[in-house]
Design an enzyme around this catalytic site. Structure first.
Site, PDB file in Angstrom:
ATOM      1  N   LYS A   1      -6.704  -1.199   9.372  1.00 21.05           N
ATOM      2  CA  LYS A   1      -7.997  -1.463  10.052  1.00 21.05           C
ATOM      3  C   LYS A   1      -7.825  -2.015  11.460  1.00 21.05           C
ATOM      4  CE  LYS A   1      -7.261  -5.343   7.497  1.00 21.05           C
ATOM      5  NZ  LYS A   1      -6.956  -5.586   6.122  1.00 21.05           N
TER       6      LYS A   1
ATOM      7  N   GLY B   1     -11.173  -1.098   0.957  1.00 21.34           N
ATOM      8  CA  GLY B   1     -10.087  -0.682   0.052  1.00 21.34           C
ATOM      9  C   GLY B   1     -10.404   0.632  -0.637  1.00 21.34           C
TER      10      GLY B   1
ATOM     11  N   GLU C   1      -3.431 -15.002   1.772  1.00 12.39           N
ATOM     12  CA  GLU C   1      -2.165 -15.019   2.508  1.00 12.39           C
ATOM     13  C   GLU C   1      -1.746 -16.458   2.773  1.00 12.39           C
ATOM     14  OE1 GLU C   1      -0.647 -12.265   3.686  1.00 12.39           O
ATOM     15  OE2 GLU C   1      -2.196 -10.781   3.255  1.00 12.39           O
TER      16      GLU C   1
ATOM     17  N   GLY D   1      -1.518 -15.726  -4.969  1.00 15.79           N
ATOM     18  CA  GLY D   1      -1.217 -14.554  -4.146  1.00 15.79           C
ATOM     19  C   GLY D   1      -2.465 -13.781  -3.720  1.00 15.79           C
TER      20      GLY D   1
ATOM     21  N   ILE E   1     -13.146   1.514  -2.143  1.00 11.10           N
ATOM     22  CA  ILE E   1     -14.558   1.937  -2.167  1.00 11.10           C
ATOM     23  C   ILE E   1     -14.769   3.069  -1.165  1.00 11.10           C
ATOM     24  CG2 ILE E   1     -16.956   1.214  -1.875  1.00 11.10           C
ATOM     25  CD1 ILE E   1     -16.012  -1.672  -2.024  1.00 11.10           C
TER      26      ILE E   1
ATOM     27  N   GLU F   1     -10.156   6.225   5.412  1.00  9.57           N
ATOM     28  CA  GLU F   1     -11.015   5.735   4.315  1.00  9.57           C
ATOM     29  C   GLU F   1     -10.567   4.364   3.806  1.00  9.57           C
ATOM     30  OE1 GLU F   1     -13.970   7.262   2.614  1.00  9.57           O
ATOM     31  OE2 GLU F   1     -13.865   5.113   2.347  1.00  9.57           O
TER      32      GLU F   1
ATOM     33  N   LYS G   1     -13.452  -4.613  10.256  1.00 10.64           N
ATOM     34  CA  LYS G   1     -14.068  -3.642   9.347  1.00 10.64           C
ATOM     35  C   LYS G   1     -15.507  -3.308   9.757  1.00 10.64           C
ATOM     36  CE  LYS G   1     -11.092  -5.065   5.497  1.00 10.64           C
ATOM     37  NZ  LYS G   1     -10.951  -6.023   4.385  1.00 10.64           N
TER      38      LYS G   1
ATOM     39  N   GLY H   1      -6.053  -4.519  -2.683  1.00 11.51           N
ATOM     40  CA  GLY H   1      -5.115  -4.319  -3.795  1.00 11.51           C
ATOM     41  C   GLY H   1      -4.376  -3.010  -3.643  1.00 11.51           C
TER      42      GLY H   1
ATOM     43  N   VAL I   1       0.837  -1.211   0.000  1.00 13.85           N
ATOM     44  CA  VAL I   1       0.000   0.000   0.000  1.00 13.85           C
ATOM     45  C   VAL I   1       0.871   1.261   0.000  1.00 13.85           C
ATOM     46  CG1 VAL I   1      -1.873   1.250   1.161  1.00 13.85           C
ATOM     47  CG2 VAL I   1      -1.868  -1.239   1.169  1.00 13.85           C
TER      48      VAL I   1
HETATM   49  N1  HSE Z   1      -7.170  -9.467   3.281  1.00 13.25           N
HETATM   50  C1  HSE Z   1      -8.067  -8.425   2.956  1.00 13.25           C
HETATM   51  C2  HSE Z   1      -9.115  -8.931   1.973  1.00 13.25           C
HETATM   52  C3  HSE Z   1      -7.307  -7.255   2.389  1.00 13.25           C
HETATM   53  O1  HSE Z   1      -8.971 -10.059   1.468  1.00 13.25           O
HETATM   54  O2  HSE Z   1     -10.112  -8.272   1.731  1.00 13.25           O
HETATM   55  C4  HSE Z   1      -8.022  -5.950   2.434  1.00 13.25           C
HETATM   56  O3  HSE Z   1      -8.291  -5.519   3.731  1.00 13.25           O
END
Ligand code: HSE
Length: 405
Positions: free
Chosen positions: A100, A129, A185, A182, A131, A124, A200, A297, A12
Protein backbone atom coordinates in the site's frame (compact mmCIF):
# COMPACT_ATOMS: atom_id res chain seq x y z
CA UNK A 1 1.88 -22.29 -18.79
CA UNK A 2 2.34 -18.85 -17.22
CA UNK A 3 5.52 -18.38 -15.22
CA UNK A 4 5.57 -16.19 -12.17
CA UNK A 5 8.13 -14.61 -9.86
CA UNK A 6 7.50 -13.64 -6.25
CA UNK A 7 9.50 -10.72 -4.84
CA UNK A 8 9.94 -11.11 -1.08
CA UNK A 9 9.51 -14.46 0.68
CA UNK A 10 8.12 -13.04 3.91
CA UNK A 11 4.64 -13.45 5.36
CA UNK A 12 2.63 -12.45 2.29
CA UNK A 13 5.12 -13.80 -0.29
CA UNK A 14 5.17 -17.25 1.31
CA UNK A 15 1.37 -17.04 1.53
CA UNK A 16 1.20 -16.41 -2.24
CA UNK A 17 3.25 -19.56 -2.84
CA UNK A 18 1.00 -21.50 -0.44
CA UNK A 19 -2.24 -20.32 -2.07
CA UNK A 20 -0.98 -21.16 -5.58
CA UNK A 21 0.14 -24.58 -4.39
CA UNK A 22 -2.86 -25.52 -2.22
CA UNK A 23 -5.52 -24.22 -4.59
CA UNK A 24 -3.62 -25.20 -7.76
CA UNK A 25 -6.63 -26.87 -9.45
CA UNK A 26 -8.91 -23.93 -8.89
CA UNK A 27 -6.28 -21.29 -9.60
CA UNK A 28 -5.18 -22.93 -12.87
CA UNK A 29 -8.76 -23.50 -14.00
CA UNK A 30 -9.73 -19.91 -13.31
CA UNK A 31 -6.56 -18.56 -14.92
CA UNK A 32 -7.24 -20.57 -18.06
CA UNK A 33 -3.55 -21.57 -17.93
CA UNK A 34 -1.31 -23.44 -15.56
CA UNK A 35 0.61 -21.09 -13.26
CA UNK A 36 4.12 -21.96 -12.22
CA UNK A 37 6.32 -20.18 -9.71
CA UNK A 38 9.73 -19.98 -11.36
CA UNK A 39 11.59 -17.60 -9.05
CA UNK A 40 11.39 -16.26 -5.52
CA UNK A 41 13.51 -13.17 -4.91
CA UNK A 42 14.82 -12.68 -1.40
CA UNK A 43 18.04 -11.57 0.25
CA UNK A 44 17.97 -14.72 2.38
CA UNK A 45 18.39 -18.41 1.53
CA UNK A 46 15.81 -20.91 2.71
CA UNK A 47 17.59 -24.23 3.23
CA UNK A 48 15.12 -27.11 3.55
CA UNK A 49 12.21 -25.09 2.10
CA UNK A 50 10.39 -26.95 -0.71
CA UNK A 51 10.92 -23.88 -2.92
CA UNK A 52 14.60 -23.52 -1.94
CA UNK A 53 15.80 -24.06 -5.52
CA UNK A 54 13.62 -21.21 -6.84
CA UNK A 55 15.24 -18.60 -4.61
CA UNK A 56 17.36 -15.98 -6.38
CA UNK A 57 19.05 -12.89 -4.99
CA UNK A 58 19.35 -10.85 -8.16
CA UNK A 59 16.28 -9.16 -9.63
CA UNK A 60 18.15 -8.97 -12.95
CA UNK A 61 17.65 -12.72 -13.41
CA UNK A 62 13.87 -12.29 -13.26
CA UNK A 63 13.86 -9.20 -15.44
CA UNK A 64 15.93 -10.86 -18.14
CA UNK A 65 13.76 -13.98 -18.26
CA UNK A 66 11.17 -13.60 -21.03
CA UNK A 67 9.17 -16.51 -19.65
CA UNK A 68 8.20 -14.46 -16.60
CA UNK A 69 4.94 -12.69 -17.43
CA UNK A 70 3.65 -11.91 -13.93
CA UNK A 71 5.44 -10.70 -10.82
CA UNK A 72 4.05 -10.61 -7.27
CA UNK A 73 5.61 -7.75 -5.35
CA UNK A 74 5.26 -8.62 -1.67
CA UNK A 75 8.39 -6.83 -0.45
CA UNK A 76 6.80 -3.65 0.90
CA UNK A 77 8.36 -0.20 1.11
CA UNK A 78 9.02 2.33 -1.61
CA UNK A 79 12.74 1.75 -2.26
CA UNK A 80 13.69 -1.43 -4.11
CA UNK A 81 10.03 -2.34 -4.58
CA UNK A 82 9.50 0.86 -6.61
CA UNK A 83 12.58 0.31 -8.77
CA UNK A 84 11.75 -3.35 -9.44
CA UNK A 85 8.10 -2.59 -10.20
CA UNK A 86 9.03 0.13 -12.72
CA UNK A 87 11.56 -2.12 -14.44
CA UNK A 88 9.12 -5.04 -14.55
CA UNK A 89 6.32 -2.93 -16.05
CA UNK A 90 8.68 -1.36 -18.60
CA UNK A 91 9.61 -4.90 -19.64
CA UNK A 92 5.89 -5.69 -20.14
CA UNK A 93 5.61 -7.93 -17.08
CA UNK A 94 2.44 -7.45 -15.03
CA UNK A 95 2.86 -6.74 -11.32
CA UNK A 96 0.44 -7.71 -8.52
CA UNK A 97 1.11 -6.14 -5.16
CA UNK A 98 0.09 -5.94 -1.52
CA UNK A 99 2.29 -2.86 -1.05
CA UNK A 100 0.00 0.00 0.00
CA UNK A 101 2.89 2.42 0.60
CA UNK A 102 4.01 2.07 -3.00
CA UNK A 103 0.50 2.15 -4.47
CA UNK A 104 -0.41 5.26 -2.44
CA UNK A 105 2.87 7.02 -3.33
CA UNK A 106 3.17 6.10 -7.04
CA UNK A 107 -0.12 4.53 -8.13
CA UNK A 108 -0.90 6.76 -11.17
CA UNK A 109 2.67 6.61 -12.48
CA UNK A 110 2.82 2.81 -12.24
CA UNK A 111 -0.63 2.39 -13.79
CA UNK A 112 0.39 4.62 -16.69
CA UNK A 113 3.59 2.63 -17.13
CA UNK A 114 1.63 -0.62 -17.20
CA UNK A 115 -0.74 0.82 -19.82
CA UNK A 116 2.13 2.02 -22.03
CA UNK A 117 3.67 -1.44 -21.93
CA UNK A 118 0.45 -3.37 -22.43
CA UNK A 119 0.52 -5.10 -19.07
CA UNK A 120 -1.15 -4.57 -15.68
CA UNK A 121 -0.45 -3.20 -12.22
CA UNK A 122 -3.00 -4.67 -9.83
CA UNK A 123 -3.25 -4.01 -6.09
CA UNK A 124 -6.32 -5.72 -4.60
CA UNK A 125 -4.29 -6.80 -1.53
CA UNK A 126 -3.12 -3.27 -0.73
CA UNK A 127 -6.38 -2.33 1.02
CA UNK A 128 -8.47 -4.52 3.30
CA UNK A 129 -6.22 -7.60 2.93
CA UNK A 130 -8.43 -10.39 1.64
CA UNK A 131 -11.58 -8.26 1.32
CA UNK A 132 -12.44 -7.56 -2.31
CA UNK A 133 -12.73 -3.78 -2.41
CA UNK A 134 -10.46 -2.57 -5.23
CA UNK A 135 -12.19 -4.82 -7.76
CA UNK A 136 -15.72 -3.74 -6.72
CA UNK A 137 -14.71 -0.09 -7.05
CA UNK A 138 -12.93 -0.68 -10.35
CA UNK A 139 -15.18 -3.14 -12.15
CA UNK A 140 -18.42 -3.79 -10.27
CA UNK A 141 -19.69 -0.38 -9.24
CA UNK A 142 -18.80 1.21 -12.57
CA UNK A 143 -22.35 2.48 -13.18
CA UNK A 144 -22.21 4.40 -9.91
CA UNK A 145 -21.04 7.80 -8.89
CA UNK A 146 -19.35 6.82 -5.65
CA UNK A 147 -20.20 9.48 -3.08
CA UNK A 148 -18.42 8.13 -0.02
CA UNK A 149 -16.13 5.38 1.15
CA UNK A 150 -15.87 4.89 4.90
CA UNK A 151 -13.66 2.17 6.26
CA UNK A 152 -12.21 0.45 9.24
CA UNK A 153 -8.99 -0.24 7.40
CA UNK A 154 -6.53 -1.19 10.10
CA UNK A 155 -6.80 -4.47 11.97
CA UNK A 156 -4.29 -3.64 14.70
CA UNK A 157 -6.09 -0.54 15.90
CA UNK A 158 -9.50 -2.16 15.58
CA UNK A 159 -8.25 -5.03 17.75
CA UNK A 160 -6.94 -2.57 20.35
CA UNK A 161 -10.13 -0.48 20.39
CA UNK A 162 -12.36 -3.58 20.56
CA UNK A 163 -10.39 -4.95 23.53
CA UNK A 164 -10.64 -1.59 25.28
CA UNK A 165 -14.37 -1.54 24.63
CA UNK A 166 -15.20 -5.06 25.74
CA UNK A 167 -12.69 -5.52 28.56
CA UNK A 168 -12.51 -1.96 29.89
CA UNK A 169 -8.74 -2.23 29.45
CA UNK A 170 -6.29 0.65 29.11
CA UNK A 171 -4.68 1.49 25.79
CA UNK A 172 -1.11 0.82 26.94
CA UNK A 173 -1.98 -2.61 28.38
CA UNK A 174 -3.86 -3.72 25.27
CA UNK A 175 -1.10 -2.50 22.97
CA UNK A 176 1.48 -4.44 25.00
CA UNK A 177 -0.62 -7.60 24.86
CA UNK A 178 -1.20 -7.16 21.11
CA UNK A 179 2.56 -6.84 20.60
CA UNK A 180 3.22 -9.95 22.67
CA UNK A 181 0.72 -11.91 20.58
CA UNK A 182 2.24 -10.61 17.36
CA UNK A 183 -0.91 -8.70 16.30
CA UNK A 184 0.82 -5.35 16.66
CA UNK A 185 4.29 -4.51 15.36
CA UNK A 186 7.10 -3.86 17.82
CA UNK A 187 7.10 -0.34 16.38
CA UNK A 188 3.33 0.24 16.21
CA UNK A 189 3.52 3.85 15.01
CA UNK A 190 2.25 3.26 11.45
CA UNK A 191 -0.85 1.56 12.78
CA UNK A 192 -1.68 3.48 15.96
CA UNK A 193 -0.94 6.91 14.48
CA UNK A 194 -3.23 6.16 11.52
CA UNK A 195 -0.51 6.26 8.82
CA UNK A 196 -1.42 2.80 7.49
CA UNK A 197 -5.13 3.68 7.25
CA UNK A 198 -4.12 6.98 5.61
CA UNK A 199 -2.34 5.16 2.74
CA UNK A 200 -5.34 2.88 2.30
CA UNK A 201 -7.95 5.66 2.20
CA UNK A 202 -5.70 7.56 -0.24
CA UNK A 203 -5.98 4.57 -2.58
CA UNK A 204 -9.74 4.16 -2.13
CA UNK A 205 -10.43 7.90 -2.46
CA UNK A 206 -8.34 8.00 -5.62
CA UNK A 207 -10.42 5.20 -7.12
CA UNK A 208 -13.58 7.00 -5.94
CA UNK A 209 -12.64 10.28 -7.62
CA UNK A 210 -10.57 8.91 -10.50
CA UNK A 211 -7.96 11.52 -9.54
CA UNK A 212 -4.92 11.30 -7.31
CA UNK A 213 -5.56 11.84 -3.61
CA UNK A 214 -2.15 12.60 -2.16
CA UNK A 215 -1.77 10.66 1.10
CA UNK A 216 0.58 13.33 2.44
CA UNK A 217 -2.30 15.83 2.39
CA UNK A 218 -4.82 13.65 4.22
CA UNK A 219 -5.71 14.79 7.72
CA UNK A 220 -4.62 11.90 9.95
CA UNK A 221 -5.12 11.37 13.65
CA UNK A 222 -4.38 8.07 15.42
CA UNK A 223 -5.82 6.33 18.45
CA UNK A 224 -3.22 7.32 21.05
CA UNK A 225 -4.89 9.27 23.81
CA UNK A 226 -8.17 7.33 23.59
CA UNK A 227 -8.80 6.24 27.18
CA UNK A 228 -10.77 3.46 28.88
CA UNK A 229 -13.01 6.22 30.28
CA UNK A 230 -13.95 7.35 26.75
CA UNK A 231 -15.44 3.89 26.23
CA UNK A 232 -17.49 4.26 29.43
CA UNK A 233 -19.05 7.39 27.96
CA UNK A 234 -19.46 5.68 24.59
CA UNK A 235 -21.35 2.84 26.28
CA UNK A 236 -23.66 5.33 28.02
CA UNK A 237 -24.37 6.85 24.62
CA UNK A 238 -24.93 3.48 22.90
CA UNK A 239 -21.91 4.23 20.75
CA UNK A 240 -18.57 2.67 19.93
CA UNK A 241 -15.17 4.21 19.15
CA UNK A 242 -13.56 3.23 15.83
CA UNK A 243 -10.64 4.49 13.79
CA UNK A 244 -12.41 5.53 10.60
CA UNK A 245 -10.86 6.36 7.27
CA UNK A 246 -13.20 8.54 5.26
CA UNK A 247 -13.23 9.58 1.62
CA UNK A 248 -16.23 11.66 0.62
CA UNK A 249 -17.25 13.84 -2.30
CA UNK A 250 -18.23 17.32 -1.06
CA UNK A 251 -19.34 19.42 -4.05
CA UNK A 252 -16.32 19.79 -6.32
CA UNK A 253 -13.94 18.83 -3.50
CA UNK A 254 -13.00 15.64 -1.72
CA UNK A 255 -12.85 15.15 1.99
CA UNK A 256 -10.26 12.58 3.04
CA UNK A 257 -9.40 11.96 6.67
CA UNK A 258 -8.45 9.39 9.27
CA UNK A 259 -9.48 9.82 12.89
CA UNK A 260 -11.02 7.97 15.81
CA UNK A 261 -14.79 8.58 15.84
CA UNK A 262 -17.68 7.84 18.13
CA UNK A 263 -20.18 5.94 16.00
CA UNK A 264 -23.78 5.19 16.99
CA UNK A 265 -25.13 1.66 17.54
CA UNK A 266 -27.09 1.71 14.29
CA UNK A 267 -24.05 2.48 12.11
CA UNK A 268 -23.07 -0.47 9.88
CA UNK A 269 -19.45 -0.23 11.03
CA UNK A 270 -20.45 -0.44 14.72
CA UNK A 271 -20.34 -4.24 14.74
CA UNK A 272 -16.93 -4.57 13.06
CA UNK A 273 -14.70 -5.83 15.84
CA UNK A 274 -11.27 -7.30 16.49
CA UNK A 275 -8.85 -7.67 13.60
CA UNK A 276 -11.65 -7.44 11.03
CA UNK A 277 -11.86 -4.64 8.50
CA UNK A 278 -14.88 -3.31 6.64
CA UNK A 279 -15.50 -0.78 3.93
CA UNK A 280 -18.83 0.94 3.60
CA UNK A 281 -19.45 2.39 0.12
CA UNK A 282 -22.23 4.79 -0.84
CA UNK A 283 -23.12 4.99 -4.52
CA UNK A 284 -25.69 7.38 -6.01
CA UNK A 285 -27.76 4.58 -7.58
CA UNK A 286 -27.09 1.49 -5.47
CA UNK A 287 -27.10 3.35 -2.16
CA UNK A 288 -25.14 1.63 0.59
CA UNK A 289 -23.06 -1.52 0.27
CA UNK A 290 -20.51 -2.99 2.65
CA UNK A 291 -17.46 -5.24 2.27
CA UNK A 292 -16.28 -7.10 5.37
CA UNK A 293 -13.58 -9.59 6.23
CA UNK A 294 -10.02 -10.20 7.28
CA UNK A 295 -8.02 -7.09 6.52
CA UNK A 296 -4.62 -8.59 7.22
CA UNK A 297 -2.80 -11.87 7.71
CA UNK A 298 -0.80 -14.19 5.52
CA UNK A 299 -3.42 -16.19 3.63
CA UNK A 300 -6.21 -13.58 3.32
CA UNK A 301 -3.74 -11.06 1.88
CA UNK A 302 -2.05 -13.68 -0.31
CA UNK A 303 -5.44 -14.78 -1.62
CA UNK A 304 -6.05 -11.23 -2.86
CA UNK A 305 -2.61 -11.12 -4.54
CA UNK A 306 -3.32 -14.44 -6.28
CA UNK A 307 -6.74 -13.19 -7.43
CA UNK A 308 -4.82 -10.42 -9.21
CA UNK A 309 -2.38 -12.95 -10.67
CA UNK A 310 -5.37 -14.82 -12.11
CA UNK A 311 -6.75 -11.58 -13.54
CA UNK A 312 -3.36 -10.85 -15.14
CA UNK A 313 -3.16 -14.39 -16.56
CA UNK A 314 -6.61 -13.96 -18.09
CA UNK A 315 -5.59 -10.64 -19.63
CA UNK A 316 -2.09 -11.29 -20.94
CA UNK A 317 -1.30 -8.65 -23.54
CA UNK A 318 -4.42 -6.65 -22.62
CA UNK A 319 -4.79 -3.70 -20.29
CA UNK A 320 -7.39 -3.88 -17.52
CA UNK A 321 -8.86 -0.40 -17.17
CA UNK A 322 -8.28 1.47 -13.92
CA UNK A 323 -9.46 5.05 -13.54
CA UNK A 324 -6.82 6.75 -11.42
CA UNK A 325 -5.28 9.77 -13.11
CA UNK A 326 -2.20 11.65 -12.01
CA UNK A 327 -4.27 14.88 -11.81
CA UNK A 328 -4.53 15.88 -8.16
CA UNK A 329 -7.94 15.71 -6.50
CA UNK A 330 -8.96 18.96 -4.81
CA UNK A 331 -9.02 18.18 -1.12
CA UNK A 332 -11.34 20.00 1.23
CA UNK A 333 -9.84 21.46 4.39
CA UNK A 334 -11.32 19.66 7.38
CA UNK A 335 -11.85 23.07 9.04
CA UNK A 336 -15.07 23.43 7.05
CA UNK A 337 -16.48 20.00 7.87
CA UNK A 338 -19.49 20.11 10.16
CA UNK A 339 -20.32 17.48 12.78
CA UNK A 340 -21.05 16.98 16.47
CA UNK A 341 -18.17 16.60 18.92
CA UNK A 342 -17.78 14.88 22.27
CA UNK A 343 -15.41 16.15 24.91
CA UNK A 344 -14.78 15.83 28.63
CA UNK A 345 -14.36 18.63 31.17
CA UNK A 346 -13.41 18.64 34.81
CA UNK A 347 -16.40 19.55 37.01
CA UNK A 348 -14.94 22.96 37.77
CA UNK A 349 -14.82 23.74 34.05
CA UNK A 350 -18.48 22.96 33.38
CA UNK A 351 -19.71 26.56 33.62
CA UNK A 352 -16.94 27.77 31.32
CA UNK A 353 -17.79 25.00 28.81
CA UNK A 354 -21.47 25.97 28.86
CA UNK A 355 -20.58 29.59 28.29
CA UNK A 356 -18.16 28.80 25.46
CA UNK A 357 -20.72 26.64 23.67
CA UNK A 358 -23.66 29.01 24.26
CA UNK A 359 -25.51 26.62 26.59
CA UNK A 360 -26.09 24.18 23.76
CA UNK A 361 -24.29 21.17 25.21
CA UNK A 362 -25.79 17.79 25.95
CA UNK A 363 -24.41 16.41 29.22
CA UNK A 364 -23.37 12.78 29.86
CA UNK A 365 -22.38 11.66 33.32
CA UNK A 366 -20.92 8.40 34.53
CA UNK A 367 -22.08 6.62 37.68
CA UNK A 368 -18.80 7.31 39.48
CA UNK A 369 -18.58 10.89 38.19
CA UNK A 370 -14.82 10.95 38.76
CA UNK A 371 -14.87 14.74 38.92
CA UNK A 372 -15.63 15.21 35.22
CA UNK A 373 -18.47 15.30 32.68
CA UNK A 374 -18.89 14.26 29.10
CA UNK A 375 -20.41 16.88 26.79
CA UNK A 376 -21.75 16.75 23.25
CA UNK A 377 -21.90 19.82 21.05
CA UNK A 378 -24.51 20.64 18.43
CA UNK A 379 -23.36 20.42 14.81
CA UNK A 380 -20.38 22.78 14.42
CA UNK A 381 -17.60 23.21 11.91
CA UNK A 382 -14.19 21.83 12.92
CA UNK A 383 -12.78 25.37 13.02
CA UNK A 384 -15.65 26.69 15.14
CA UNK A 385 -15.39 23.77 17.56
CA UNK A 386 -11.60 24.00 17.83
CA UNK A 387 -11.69 27.74 18.57
CA UNK A 388 -14.13 27.29 21.45
CA UNK A 389 -12.63 24.06 22.79
CA UNK A 390 -9.13 25.51 22.96
CA UNK A 391 -10.37 28.18 25.38
CA UNK A 392 -11.17 25.46 27.93
CA UNK A 393 -7.47 25.24 28.73
CA UNK A 394 -6.77 23.14 31.82
CA UNK A 395 -10.45 22.38 32.33
CA UNK A 396 -10.24 19.72 29.61
CA UNK A 397 -10.25 16.09 30.73
CA UNK A 398 -9.04 13.62 28.08
CA UNK A 399 -9.18 14.15 24.33
CA UNK A 400 -12.09 15.23 22.18
CA UNK A 401 -13.75 12.82 19.79
CA UNK A 402 -15.61 13.43 16.58
CA UNK A 403 -19.05 11.89 16.13
CA UNK A 404 -19.86 10.16 12.82
CA UNK A 405 -23.63 9.97 12.45
N1 HSE B 1 -0.78 -3.40 9.92
C1 HSE B 1 -1.89 -3.60 9.07
C2 HSE B 1 -3.15 -3.77 9.91
C3 HSE B 1 -1.65 -4.79 8.19
O1 HSE B 1 -3.05 -3.89 11.14
O2 HSE B 1 -4.25 -3.73 9.38
C4 HSE B 1 -2.49 -4.85 6.96
O3 HSE B 1 -2.25 -3.79 6.09
Amino acid sequence: MVKIAVLGYGTVGSGVVEVIEKNADMVNKKSGEELEIKYILDLRDFPGDPYEDKVVHDFGVILADDEIRIICETMGGVGAAYEFTKKALMAGKSVCTSNKELVAAHGPELLALAKQNCCNYLFEASVGGGIPIIRPLNYSLTAERIEAVTGILNGTTNYILSKMEYEGADYADVLKEAQEKGYAERNPEADVEGYDACRKIAILSSLMTGKNVDYRKIYTEGITGVEARDFEYAKRLGMSIKLLAIGREEGDKTLAMVSPFLIPGGHPLHMVNGVFNAVFVRGNMLGDSMYYGRGAGKLPTASAVVSDVIDCARHLGKVIMCFWDAEEAKLMSIDQVKRRFFFRVKDQGLDLAKELFSNQLEEVTLADGAGERGLITPVLSEADFAGRYEKLGDAKAGRRLRIEE
